[in-house]
Structure formats: structure tokens, C-alpha cells
Design an enzyme around this catalytic site. Structure first.
Site, PDB file in Angstrom:
ATOM      1  N   HIS A   1     -16.982  34.943 -58.752  1.00 15.53           N
ATOM      2  CA  HIS A   1     -16.589  35.638 -57.525  1.00 15.53           C
ATOM      3  C   HIS A   1     -16.368  37.125 -57.807  1.00 15.53           C
ATOM      4  O   HIS A   1     -16.138  37.526 -58.939  1.00 15.53           O
ATOM      5  CB  HIS A   1     -15.302  35.031 -56.955  1.00 15.53           C
ATOM      6  CG  HIS A   1     -14.110  35.290 -57.809  1.00 15.53           C
ATOM      7  ND1 HIS A   1     -13.820  34.534 -58.930  1.00 15.53           N
ATOM      8  CD2 HIS A   1     -13.146  36.241 -57.744  1.00 15.53           C
ATOM      9  CE1 HIS A   1     -12.723  35.005 -59.497  1.00 15.53           C
ATOM     10  NE2 HIS A   1     -12.293  36.044 -58.808  1.00 15.53           N
TER      11      HIS A   1
ATOM     12  N   HIS B   1     -16.998  44.200 -59.614  1.00 16.89           N
ATOM     13  CA  HIS B   1     -17.697  43.626 -60.764  1.00 16.89           C
ATOM     14  C   HIS B   1     -17.598  42.107 -60.686  1.00 16.89           C
ATOM     15  O   HIS B   1     -16.838  41.569 -59.871  1.00 16.89           O
ATOM     16  CB  HIS B   1     -17.057  44.105 -62.077  1.00 16.89           C
ATOM     17  CG  HIS B   1     -15.640  43.648 -62.196  1.00 16.89           C
ATOM     18  ND1 HIS B   1     -14.587  44.377 -61.665  1.00 16.89           N
ATOM     19  CD2 HIS B   1     -15.095  42.532 -62.733  1.00 16.89           C
ATOM     20  CE1 HIS B   1     -13.455  43.731 -61.888  1.00 16.89           C
ATOM     21  NE2 HIS B   1     -13.732  42.586 -62.541  1.00 16.89           N
TER      22      HIS B   1
END
Length: 165
Positions: A124, A39
Site C-alpha cells: 500500500h 512510496h
């Protein structure tokens, strides 16, 4: 329970991210993030109670209202080197839509008194924990194609000896 607000990866982007992990596996030691746990975190909340959970959901709804397109576009590979848990990640472009959404989300959380981790935002996706590179040749590593995000979700996670759930 630990909570965070994140963008679940759209299916094609998820497939491309898993392919990056598979490309890294021959040259990297570590615990790769399971497919179902990949995610893009927007805000880490930590342990929050029921009132804070409801307020976080309200903040999330307000942040996404009238939000423009949020484009997920891979930009780099990198790591956070910590004493006990080096993390290897796929960095994303600081897309204007993404950065605006994240900034609006933390404003909405703060205005509702929801605690969250305050640090500079670096978009990220964590690919592996306890990661270290072995010697070898990295072959044929291709980043996922850019794709628009489809949703934002409040996640809860539990730390176990096998990793997060």
C-alpha cells in the site's frame, strides 16, 4: 535515524497517486502525504546503526539481483484505524513480482541480522494520516495506470511535528 526500504513511485504512477489525493481532499480530513514522500514500503527497519545500514544495502542488492518485473497496479482504498493515527492508503495488487521481491528482501535482511518489522505484507501507499472522511460526494476518482517499478531505495526518515522528512 528511522530507516526503511521502499520503491520510489515512477513519475506517471506518482502523478496518478497525487491525483487520487486531490480527488479525496474535498471529502477527507487529515494530513496528506507530501508528493515527495509517496512510496511503496517493502520493509520497515526502524532505527539502525551504520553496520546494519551497510548490511541492509547488501540485502537490498541481493534481493533485486535477477528480480523479474515488479508491477505496481492499484487495487483498492483502505485504512488502518489506530488510536492516534488513522492512515488512509491506496492498496496495490499482490503482483507475483512484487511479492517475490518483498519476500526475498526480508530473507536477505534476516540472513544478515538486520532488524525489521515482521508482519504480514500488505502492499500500500499511505495517502493521508490522521484521516477521517467528511460527508460529501466522491467524484471522478481514477486510480493511476499500472506501471513497472524502476528502483528500490534505502530511505531514512526523521519525525518532526509537521510530519516525516
Amino acid at each position: 535515524m528511522r530507516s526503511f526500504i521502499a520503491i520510489p513511485l515512477p513519475e506517471e504512477f506518482l502523478e496518478g497517486t497525487v491525483a487520487v489525493q486531490q480527488g479525496l481532499a474535498p471529502v477527507m480530513n487529515g494530513r496528506f502525504t507530501p508528493r515527495e514522500n509517496l512510496h511503496l514500503t517493502l520493509a520497515f527497519l526502524g532505527d539502525i546503526d551504520e553496520r546494519e545500514t551497510r548490511a541492509a544495502m547488501d540485502a537490498m542488492d541481493a534481493a533485486v539481483e535477477d528480480a523479474g518485473e515488479v508491477r505496481l497496479a492499484p487495487a483498492s482504498l483502505g485504512s488502518f484505524d489506530r488510536k492516534k493515527d488513522s492512515m488512509f492508503w491506496l492498496g496495490l495488487d499482490k503482483d507475483l513480482g512484487l511479492m517475490t521481491l518483498q519476500a526475498r528482501l526480508v530473507e536477505e535482511l534476516a540472513s544478515r541480522g538486520v532488524p525489521f518489522e515482521r508482519r504480514a505484507y500488505l502492499p500500500h501507499i499511505t495517502l493521508a494520516r490522521r484521516a477521517s472522511m467528511r460527508s460529501g460526494e466522491l467524484k471522478g476518482l481514477a486510480f493511476p495506470l499500472p506501471q513497472a517499478a524502476e528502483q528500490v531505495t534505502l530511505f531514512r526518515s526523521e519525525l518532526t511535528p509537521e510530519g516525516s522528512r
